[in-house]
Scaffold this motif. Structure first.
Motif, PDB file in Angstrom:
ATOM      1  N   UNK A 180       1.078  -1.583  -0.077  1.00 15.03           N
ATOM      2  CA  UNK A 180       0.151  -0.351   0.278  1.00 15.03           C
ATOM      3  C   UNK A 180       0.893   1.395  -0.357  1.00 15.03           C
ATOM      4  N   UNK A 181       0.138   2.797  -0.610  1.00 14.18           N
ATOM      5  CA  UNK A 181       1.305   4.243  -0.200  1.00 14.18           C
ATOM      6  C   UNK A 181       0.594   4.206   1.008  1.00 14.18           C
ATOM      7  N   UNK A 201       8.494   6.004   3.113  1.00 18.18           N
ATOM      8  CA  UNK A 201       8.475   4.590   1.880  1.00 18.18           C
ATOM      9  C   UNK A 201       9.408   4.069   0.974  1.00 18.18           C
ATOM     10  N   UNK A 202      10.037   3.338   0.855  1.00 22.74           N
ATOM     11  CA  UNK A 202      10.828   2.804  -0.200  1.00 22.74           C
ATOM     12  C   UNK A 202      10.117   1.671  -0.494  1.00 22.74           C
ATOM     13  N   UNK A 207       9.931   3.813   7.241  1.00 18.66           N
ATOM     14  CA  UNK A 207      10.916   4.095   8.161  1.00 18.66           C
ATOM     15  C   UNK A 207      10.256   5.132   8.564  1.00 18.66           C
ATOM     16  N   UNK A 208       9.810   5.443  10.162  1.00 20.68           N
ATOM     17  CA  UNK A 208       8.755   6.432  10.298  1.00 20.68           C
ATOM     18  C   UNK A 208       9.425   6.865  11.672  1.00 20.68           C
ATOM     19  N   UNK A 209       8.608   8.272  11.886  1.00 18.92           N
ATOM     20  CA  UNK A 209       8.390   9.556  13.262  1.00 18.92           C
ATOM     21  C   UNK A 209       6.720   9.617  13.789  1.00 18.92           C
ATOM     22  N   UNK A 210       6.897   8.314  15.152  1.00 17.03           N
ATOM     23  CA  UNK A 210       5.363   8.360  15.560  1.00 17.03           C
ATOM     24  C   UNK A 210       5.715   9.450  16.668  1.00 17.03           C
TER      25      UNK A 210
END
Ligand SMILES: C[S@@+](CC[C@H](N)C(=O)[O-])C[C@H]1O[C@@H](n2cnc3c(N)ncnc32)[C@H](O)[C@@H]1O
Length: 265
Positions: A180-181, A201-202, A207-210
């Motif tokens: 999913x995008x 996203x790749x 990688x994310x920051x929450x």
């Protein structure tokens, strides 16, 4: 002037694109490898299998005969389309395994839950944008050729003693599950108003920051169809413009069930 330049660019690009399509010769996938491709995609009765460049129809026919799937083979050589239809009738699956004489580049890929390909690397790369735009969760299996820097979710090597090409009589199989995008910014809604999830996203890696309240957490993980799975037990599902945390993992427990929508920033 701009239109004239665009037309010139198209004319210059056309021969290369045409060559890539025309240069994929008819080479069969051996039966044992066909079976391994369908097993790798976990094809079942609910699936619609689309074979791009379907040759004598063997992949779609086996998907129908052995796994109860429906399918369509798209093939540019008329004699091969006729042969595929005869083969499907002989196998008793003509209603579920159908074939059309058509350019695979002019084919609507969206009905497929599984796409199979035994083409060439440059053709795979030309198809990649259309494959990435498919419904999240669509499985793609390619015989021998990969999709460049869109790394497979799984690869395996199978013995192929009947393989008509190559010296080592083995085949590489690759599986991708369309991710999913999810990249971009997501803002918490309702009780979680103020929470922010920023995602880079790749393909199927993120990688994310929450950030929620006074805490901020770095998350990294993989995307499996519509689901994000991060290290530390974080899980979320994206459904259209909404994201829902289905397991908080190391994130604050209060975020379990939190819903986010796309936002700016
Ligand atoms: C390597 S064979 C694979 C056949 C079959 N999928 C299999 O695995 O046994 C590739 C097939 O793609 C077909 N083909 C090549 N270019 C095509 C195009 N632009 N549109 C549809 N079929 C094409 C060829 O005629 C050939 O039958």
């Amino acid at each position: 002037m701009r239109i004239a330049l665009a037309a010139l660019a198209l004319c210059l690009a056309a021969p290369a694109a045409l060559r890539a399509q025309d240069e994929v010769p008819f080479v069969v996938t051996p039966d044992s490898v066909t079976l391994a491709m369908l097993q790798l995609a976990q094809v079942g009765p609910q699936d619609f299998v689309l074979d791009l460049g379907s040759g004598d129809g063997r992949i779609v026919i086996l998907a129908a005969r052995r796994f109860g799937a429906r399918g369509l083979g798209v093939e540019i050589v008329p004699e091969l389309v006729e042969r595929s239809r005869r083969n499907a009738a002989q196998a008793g699956v003509a209603e579920r395994a159908t074939f059309v004489e058509q350019d695979l580049f002019k084919t609507d890929l969206s009905p497929a839950s599984v796409i199979t390909m035994y083409l060439l690397q440059e053709v795979n790369l030309q198809l990649r944008p259309a494959l990435l735009a498919l419904q999240p969760g669509t499985r793609i299996v390619s015989h021998d050729w990969d999709l460049g820097d869109w790394r497979p979710d799984r690869s395996l090597t199978v013995d192929a003693p009947d393989k008509p090409v190559g010296r080592d009589k083995r085949s590489q199989l690759h599986l991708w599950v369309v991710p999913v995008r999810a990249d971009g910014a997501w803002c918490g809604t309702g009780a979680n108003h103020g929470a922010r999830l920023r995602l880079v996203q790749k393909y199927q890696v993120f990688d994310a920051t929450l950030a929620a309240g006074s805490t901020a957490q770095l998350l990294a993980g993989r995307i499996d169809g519509p689901r994000l799975r991060g290290a530390g037990g974080f899980e979320a599902t994206v459904n259209g413009a909404q994201l829902r945390i289905t397991q908080a993992g190391d994130a604050p427990a209060a975020l379990f069930g939190a819903e986010f929508e796309r936002c700016v920033g």
